[in-house]
Design a protein around this motif. Sequence first.
Motif, PDB file in Angstrom:
ATOM      1  N   THR A 129     -64.328  54.041  19.402  1.00 51.12           N
ATOM      2  CA  THR A 129     -65.741  54.170  19.056  1.00 51.12           C
ATOM      3  C   THR A 129     -65.925  53.888  17.571  1.00 51.12           C
ATOM      4  OG1 THR A 129     -65.424  56.494  18.666  1.00 51.12           O
ATOM      5  CG2 THR A 129     -66.209  55.883  20.827  1.00 51.12           C
ATOM      6  N   LYS A 130     -67.073  53.272  17.302  1.00 49.86           N
ATOM      7  CA  LYS A 130     -67.338  52.902  15.911  1.00 49.86           C
ATOM      8  C   LYS A 130     -68.843  52.950  15.679  1.00 49.86           C
ATOM      9  CE  LYS A 130     -66.101  48.764  14.830  1.00 49.86           C
ATOM     10  NZ  LYS A 130     -65.259  47.605  14.684  1.00 49.86           N
ATOM     11  N   GLY A 131     -69.294  54.031  15.131  1.00 50.26           N
ATOM     12  CA  GLY A 131     -70.692  54.087  14.695  1.00 50.26           C
ATOM     13  C   GLY A 131     -71.728  54.353  15.769  1.00 50.26           C
ATOM     14  N   GLU A 132     -71.346  54.296  17.078  1.00 45.49           N
ATOM     15  CA  GLU A 132     -72.376  54.436  18.094  1.00 45.49           C
ATOM     16  C   GLU A 132     -72.526  55.861  18.601  1.00 45.49           C
ATOM     17  OE1 GLU A 132     -68.971  52.587  20.648  1.00 45.49           O
ATOM     18  OE2 GLU A 132     -69.478  52.778  18.530  1.00 45.49           O
ATOM     19  N   TYR A 133     -71.696  56.758  18.057  1.00 44.79           N
ATOM     20  CA  TYR A 133     -71.730  58.133  18.556  1.00 44.79           C
ATOM     21  C   TYR A 133     -72.996  58.858  18.159  1.00 44.79           C
ATOM     22  CZ  TYR A 133     -67.520  59.645  20.846  1.00 44.79           C
ATOM     23  OH  TYR A 133     -66.542  59.866  21.746  1.00 44.79           O
ATOM     24  N   ARG A 134     -73.547  59.626  19.087  1.00 47.33           N
ATOM     25  CA  ARG A 134     -74.584  60.583  18.708  1.00 47.33           C
ATOM     26  C   ARG A 134     -74.122  61.971  19.137  1.00 47.33           C
ATOM     27  NH1 ARG A 134     -80.202  57.887  19.105  1.00 47.33           N
ATOM     28  NH2 ARG A 134     -79.718  55.898  18.171  1.00 47.33           N
ATOM     29  N   GLN A 173     -65.829  61.731  17.517  1.00 41.65           N
ATOM     30  CA  GLN A 173     -65.399  61.216  16.212  1.00 41.65           C
ATOM     31  C   GLN A 173     -65.283  59.702  16.284  1.00 41.65           C
ATOM     32  OE1 GLN A 173     -64.135  63.184  13.532  1.00 41.65           O
ATOM     33  NE2 GLN A 173     -64.867  64.979  14.639  1.00 41.65           N
ATOM     34  N   ASP A 174     -65.678  59.015  15.230  1.00 39.68           N
ATOM     35  CA  ASP A 174     -65.360  57.594  15.148  1.00 39.68           C
ATOM     36  C   ASP A 174     -63.855  57.439  15.297  1.00 39.68           C
ATOM     37  OD1 ASP A 174     -67.757  56.393  14.896  1.00 39.68           O
ATOM     38  OD2 ASP A 174     -67.571  55.905  12.781  1.00 39.68           O
ATOM     39  N   GLY A 175     -63.442  56.479  16.110  1.00 47.55           N
ATOM     40  CA  GLY A 175     -62.009  56.276  16.288  1.00 47.55           C
ATOM     41  C   GLY A 175     -61.476  56.882  17.574  1.00 47.55           C
ATOM     42  N   ASP A 176     -62.311  57.642  18.303  1.00 46.19           N
ATOM     43  CA  ASP A 176     -61.866  58.121  19.616  1.00 46.19           C
ATOM     44  C   ASP A 176     -61.638  56.918  20.536  1.00 46.19           C
ATOM     45  OD1 ASP A 176     -62.194  60.786  18.911  1.00 46.19           O
ATOM     46  OD2 ASP A 176     -64.140  60.995  19.894  1.00 46.19           O
ATOM     47  N   ALA A 177     -60.622  56.978  21.366  1.00 45.50           N
ATOM     48  CA  ALA A 177     -60.457  55.948  22.403  1.00 45.50           C
ATOM     49  C   ALA A 177     -61.444  56.281  23.514  1.00 45.50           C
ATOM     50  CB  ALA A 177     -59.032  55.950  22.933  1.00 45.50           C
ATOM     51  N   GLU A 178     -62.218  55.285  23.935  1.00 46.34           N
ATOM     52  CA  GLU A 178     -63.288  55.523  24.905  1.00 46.34           C
ATOM     53  C   GLU A 178     -63.191  54.514  26.034  1.00 46.34           C
ATOM     54  OE1 GLU A 178     -67.236  54.702  23.424  1.00 46.34           O
ATOM     55  OE2 GLU A 178     -68.156  55.997  24.927  1.00 46.34           O
ATOM     56  N   ILE A 179     -63.509  54.949  27.237  1.00 49.89           N
ATOM     57  CA  ILE A 179     -63.565  54.021  28.378  1.00 49.89           C
ATOM     58  C   ILE A 179     -65.025  53.783  28.769  1.00 49.89           C
ATOM     59  CG2 ILE A 179     -63.347  55.867  30.138  1.00 49.89           C
ATOM     60  CD1 ILE A 179     -61.639  53.806  31.766  1.00 49.89           C
ATOM     61  N   GLY A 180     -65.318  52.542  29.136  1.00 50.76           N
ATOM     62  CA  GLY A 180     -66.634  52.185  29.658  1.00 50.76           C
ATOM     63  C   GLY A 180     -66.438  51.263  30.850  1.00 50.76           C
ATOM     64  N   TYR A 181     -67.431  51.216  31.743  1.00 52.42           N
ATOM     65  CA  TYR A 181     -67.270  50.398  32.954  1.00 52.42           C
ATOM     66  C   TYR A 181     -68.620  49.897  33.438  1.00 52.42           C
ATOM     67  CZ  TYR A 181     -67.667  55.379  34.023  1.00 52.42           C
ATOM     68  OH  TYR A 181     -68.032  56.701  33.986  1.00 52.42           O
ATOM     69  N   LEU A 182     -68.612  48.683  33.951  1.00 52.99           N
ATOM     70  CA  LEU A 182     -69.796  48.037  34.520  1.00 52.99           C
ATOM     71  C   LEU A 182     -69.352  47.309  35.777  1.00 52.99           C
ATOM     72  CD1 LEU A 182     -71.189  46.040  31.420  1.00 52.99           C
ATOM     73  CD2 LEU A 182     -72.010  48.261  32.205  1.00 52.99           C
ATOM     74  N   PRO A 215     -55.614  60.675  23.898  1.00 52.95           N
ATOM     75  CA  PRO A 215     -56.723  61.190  24.693  1.00 52.95           C
ATOM     76  C   PRO A 215     -57.825  60.132  24.800  1.00 52.95           C
ATOM     77  CG  PRO A 215     -56.501  62.430  22.633  1.00 52.95           C
ATOM     78  CD  PRO A 215     -55.530  61.295  22.581  1.00 52.95           C
ATOM     79  N   VAL A 216     -58.595  60.152  25.868  1.00 51.18           N
ATOM     80  CA  VAL A 216     -59.665  59.175  26.069  1.00 51.18           C
ATOM     81  C   VAL A 216     -60.955  59.941  26.328  1.00 51.18           C
ATOM     82  CG1 VAL A 216     -60.454  57.231  27.488  1.00 51.18           C
ATOM     83  CG2 VAL A 216     -58.010  57.545  27.062  1.00 51.18           C
ATOM     84  N   VAL A 217     -62.050  59.473  25.746  1.00 50.97           N
ATOM     85  CA  VAL A 217     -63.348  60.087  26.014  1.00 50.97           C
ATOM     86  C   VAL A 217     -64.205  59.135  26.845  1.00 50.97           C
ATOM     87  CG1 VAL A 217     -63.276  61.469  23.896  1.00 50.97           C
ATOM     88  CG2 VAL A 217     -64.470  59.273  23.894  1.00 50.97           C
ATOM     89  N   LEU A 218     -65.218  59.705  27.452  1.00 49.79           N
ATOM     90  CA  LEU A 218     -66.122  58.937  28.300  1.00 49.79           C
ATOM     91  C   LEU A 218     -67.508  59.533  28.101  1.00 49.79           C
ATOM     92  CD1 LEU A 218     -65.428  58.299  32.075  1.00 49.79           C
ATOM     93  CD2 LEU A 218     -67.686  58.914  31.263  1.00 49.79           C
ATOM     94  N   CYS A 219     -68.496  58.695  27.798  1.00 52.21           N
ATOM     95  CA  CYS A 219     -69.859  59.186  27.586  1.00 52.21           C
ATOM     96  C   CYS A 219     -70.766  58.545  28.612  1.00 52.21           C
ATOM     97  CB  CYS A 219     -70.344  58.836  26.192  1.00 52.21           C
ATOM     98  SG  CYS A 219     -69.391  59.664  24.905  1.00 52.21           S
ATOM     99  N   THR A 220     -71.603  59.369  29.235  1.00 52.52           N
ATOM    100  CA  THR A 220     -72.505  58.846  30.254  1.00 52.52           C
ATOM    101  C   THR A 220     -73.717  59.752  30.331  1.00 52.52           C
ATOM    102  OG1 THR A 220     -72.545  57.981  32.517  1.00 52.52           O
ATOM    103  CG2 THR A 220     -71.447  60.088  32.219  1.00 52.52           C
TER     104      THR A 220
END
Length: 180
Positions: free
Chosen positions: A89-94, A99-108, A138-143
């Motif tokens: 993640t870079k700058g898009e967190y609300r 934290q910036d730099g978390d490993a994040e998964i996204g899917y479409l 660790p991996v985060v996921l936001c939805t």
Amino acid sequence: MTGSLELGPVAWPPTAITTERLVLRAPEPRDRPALIELLSTPEVHTYLGGPHSRDDLERTVPETPHQRPGLFVAERDGALIGTVELKRTKGEYRSPIGQDGDAEIGYLFLPRAWGHGYAAEACAAALDWLATALPDEPVVLCTQTANTRSMRLARKLGFTEAERYEAWGAEQWMGIRTGR
Ligand SMILES: CC(C)(COP(=O)(O)OP(=O)(O)OC[C@H]1O[C@@H](n2cnc3c(N)ncnc32)[C@H](O)[C@@H]1OP(=O)(O)O)[C@@H](O)C(=O)NCCC(=O)NCCS
């Protein structure tokens, strides 16, 4: 090539990953029409701020779609049905705790591929790939919590609730999956 993409020193493109029903691989020129469909289909973007314009995509998506370490195409019977992305993640967190730099998964995934377990199969394989490439990450996921399909998928993949918060006019859910 060894990509850094902030994910870490991962080999990219990867050897194609074969699951029971799918192949995960880096994007190729033949994926372009399906990628444009994925990015411009309204149902895919209901909880993601709305679709991109097809005309804009036709103008801007390169003939060889961008390759980024961690960005997988999920292919079924030779055709793209969705994408799974692992990134930092870079700058898009609300989120208050993200934290910036978390490993994040996204899917479409394309709507015609929903309801078959393909997204779960592809995401599990991508997470296994990450666990091999970067053990203990660790991996985060936001939805959005209203995105019930995504919420079900997150829990199925082993993400547990870290927090809920309001952003972009909706309740958001952040889940975390510890490295394994
Ligand atoms: C989020 C998304 C990927 C979920 O797709 P999905 O197909 O519902 O997810 P899964 O792969 O986990 O499939 C689960 C469904 O497949 C069904 N299924 C059928 N055959 C199956 C099989 N062999 N194995 C597993 N599940 C199977 C399950 O019963 C379940 O159905 P249900 O939802 O009716 O209960 C999809 O809705 C999507 O792309 N949405 C738009 C993008 C988006 O919002 N992304 C979130 C970004 S944070």
